[in-house]
Design a protein around this motif. Structure first.
Motif, PDB file in Angstrom:
ATOM      1  N   ILE A 121      10.625  11.155  -2.118  1.00  0.00           N
ATOM      2  CA  ILE A 121       9.791  10.019  -2.515  1.00  0.00           C
ATOM      3  C   ILE A 121      10.654   8.908  -3.092  1.00  0.00           C
ATOM      4  O   ILE A 121      10.488   7.730  -2.743  1.00  0.00           O
ATOM      5  CB  ILE A 121       8.710  10.469  -3.516  1.00  0.00           C
ATOM      6  N   ASN A 122      11.604   9.243  -3.955  1.00  0.00           N
ATOM      7  CA  ASN A 122      12.496   8.225  -4.515  1.00  0.00           C
ATOM      8  C   ASN A 122      13.334   7.559  -3.431  1.00  0.00           C
ATOM      9  O   ASN A 122      13.555   6.343  -3.478  1.00  0.00           O
ATOM     10  CB  ASN A 122      13.373   8.836  -5.602  1.00  0.00           C
ATOM     11  N   ALA A 123      13.790   8.337  -2.448  1.00  0.00           N
ATOM     12  CA  ALA A 123      14.561   7.763  -1.346  1.00  0.00           C
ATOM     13  C   ALA A 123      13.695   6.809  -0.531  1.00  0.00           C
ATOM     14  O   ALA A 123      14.147   5.729  -0.127  1.00  0.00           O
ATOM     15  CB  ALA A 123      15.127   8.875  -0.462  1.00  0.00           C
ATOM     16  N   ALA A 124      12.443   7.188  -0.292  1.00  0.00           N
ATOM     17  CA  ALA A 124      11.532   6.318   0.465  1.00  0.00           C
ATOM     18  C   ALA A 124      11.277   5.022  -0.301  1.00  0.00           C
ATOM     19  O   ALA A 124      11.252   3.939   0.302  1.00  0.00           O
ATOM     20  CB  ALA A 124      10.221   7.045   0.745  1.00  0.00           C
ATOM     21  N   LEU A 125      11.114   5.108  -1.614  1.00  0.00           N
ATOM     22  CA  LEU A 125      10.917   3.899  -2.418  1.00  0.00           C
ATOM     23  C   LEU A 125      12.127   2.975  -2.335  1.00  0.00           C
ATOM     24  O   LEU A 125      11.979   1.755  -2.270  1.00  0.00           O
ATOM     25  CB  LEU A 125      10.619   4.260  -3.873  1.00  0.00           C
ATOM     26  N   GLN A 167       2.315  10.129   5.276  1.00  0.00           N
ATOM     27  CA  GLN A 167       3.613  10.702   4.897  1.00  0.00           C
ATOM     28  C   GLN A 167       4.614   9.550   4.751  1.00  0.00           C
ATOM     29  O   GLN A 167       5.485   9.361   5.596  1.00  0.00           O
ATOM     30  CB  GLN A 167       4.052  11.680   5.994  1.00  0.00           C
ATOM     31  N   PRO A 168       4.503   8.765   3.676  1.00  0.00           N
ATOM     32  CA  PRO A 168       5.339   7.568   3.566  1.00  0.00           C
ATOM     33  C   PRO A 168       6.840   7.830   3.515  1.00  0.00           C
ATOM     34  O   PRO A 168       7.631   6.938   3.790  1.00  0.00           O
ATOM     35  CB  PRO A 168       4.865   6.889   2.282  1.00  0.00           C
ATOM     36  N   GLN A 169       7.242   9.044   3.218  1.00  0.00           N
ATOM     37  CA  GLN A 169       8.664   9.369   3.202  1.00  0.00           C
ATOM     38  C   GLN A 169       9.158   9.848   4.560  1.00  0.00           C
ATOM     39  O   GLN A 169      10.318  10.237   4.693  1.00  0.00           O
ATOM     40  CB  GLN A 169       8.981  10.382   2.092  1.00  0.00           C
ATOM     41  N   ALA A 170       8.312   9.784   5.583  1.00  0.00           N
ATOM     42  CA  ALA A 170       8.680  10.242   6.925  1.00  0.00           C
ATOM     43  C   ALA A 170       9.900   9.481   7.440  1.00  0.00           C
ATOM     44  O   ALA A 170       9.991   8.262   7.312  1.00  0.00           O
ATOM     45  CB  ALA A 170       7.518  10.058   7.893  1.00  0.00           C
ATOM     46  N   ARG A 178       0.882   7.376  10.266  1.00  0.00           N
ATOM     47  CA  ARG A 178       1.802   8.431   9.822  1.00  0.00           C
ATOM     48  C   ARG A 178       2.451   8.035   8.505  1.00  0.00           C
ATOM     49  O   ARG A 178       2.598   8.856   7.603  1.00  0.00           O
ATOM     50  CB  ARG A 178       2.862   8.703  10.886  1.00  0.00           C
ATOM     51  N   LEU A 179       2.864   6.779   8.385  1.00  0.00           N
ATOM     52  CA  LEU A 179       3.494   6.331   7.143  1.00  0.00           C
ATOM     53  C   LEU A 179       2.527   6.410   5.964  1.00  0.00           C
ATOM     54  O   LEU A 179       2.937   6.768   4.855  1.00  0.00           O
ATOM     55  CB  LEU A 179       4.026   4.908   7.303  1.00  0.00           C
ATOM     56  N   LEU A 180       1.259   6.096   6.199  1.00  0.00           N
ATOM     57  CA  LEU A 180       0.287   6.186   5.111  1.00  0.00           C
ATOM     58  C   LEU A 180       0.064   7.637   4.695  1.00  0.00           C
ATOM     59  O   LEU A 180      -0.110   7.930   3.517  1.00  0.00           O
ATOM     60  CB  LEU A 180      -1.034   5.526   5.515  1.00  0.00           C
ATOM     61  N   GLU A 204       0.829  -1.205   0.000  1.00  0.00           N
ATOM     62  CA  GLU A 204       0.000   0.000   0.000  1.00  0.00           C
ATOM     63  C   GLU A 204       0.867   1.261   0.000  1.00  0.00           C
ATOM     64  O   GLU A 204       0.595   2.222  -0.715  1.00  0.00           O
ATOM     65  CB  GLU A 204      -0.930  -0.006   1.212  1.00  0.00           C
ATOM     66  N   LEU A 205       1.935   1.243   0.797  1.00  0.00           N
ATOM     67  CA  LEU A 205       2.853   2.380   0.842  1.00  0.00           C
ATOM     68  C   LEU A 205       3.537   2.576  -0.508  1.00  0.00           C
ATOM     69  O   LEU A 205       3.707   3.703  -0.971  1.00  0.00           O
ATOM     70  CB  LEU A 205       3.889   2.196   1.945  1.00  0.00           C
ATOM     71  N   ARG A 206       3.908   1.482  -1.165  1.00  0.00           N
ATOM     72  CA  ARG A 206       4.530   1.572  -2.491  1.00  0.00           C
ATOM     73  C   ARG A 206       3.556   2.226  -3.475  1.00  0.00           C
ATOM     74  O   ARG A 206       3.938   3.104  -4.249  1.00  0.00           O
ATOM     75  CB  ARG A 206       4.956   0.188  -2.987  1.00  0.00           C
TER      76      ARG A 206
END
Length: 135
Positions: free
Chosen positions: A80-84, A110-113, A106-108, A16-18
């Protein structure tokens, strides 16, 4: 950082985060293409600066806003790329400050948190960011 907590995010939550990250990246790339008219960041800045030189000081504020928006969009895209790239690693979802788990909500949102809500709030307070309570 205190002891690092191993966070066990379910495969479903990671998927889901992806999806959220990929959708945001796609929207941001489209926004950047529209904003920069298909130019690279450097080409866009050169174009904006050349136009500003022709138009004079009256458009300085517009130029600054345009370049700031472009910069913010590029920073967001990098985050976003770093989080991926971190998403499948064992440290994804672990606060970089205290080592506690970052809440799934929080991750949903702000997934890049990189920090839990408590540590992010403390960081913003140290930086002088004013947080307005919700009414």
């Amino acid at each position: 950082m205190s002891s690092v907590l191993k966070v066990s995010l379910s495969a479903a939550l990671r998927a889901e985060l992806r999806e959220v990250l990929l959708a945001r990246r796609g929207a941001l790339e489209a926004e950047l293409a529209l904003h920069e008219h298909g130019e690279s960041r450097v080409q866009h800045a050169t174009t904006v600066l050349a136009e500003a030189a022709q138009e004079g000081w009256a458009h300085d504020a517009d130029r600054e806003v345009d370049l700031a928006m472009s910069d913010r969009e590029h920073v967001s895209l990098a985050e976003i790329n770093a989080a991926l790239s971190r998403l499948d690693g064992p440290d994804f979802g672990v606060c970089g400050e205290c080592g506690d788990a970052i809440a799934p909500a929080r991750l949903l949102a702000q997934p890049q948190a990189l920090r839990c809500t408590a540590c992010e709030t403390m960081l913003e307070a140290r930086q002088g960011v004013v947080v307005h309570p919700r009414l």
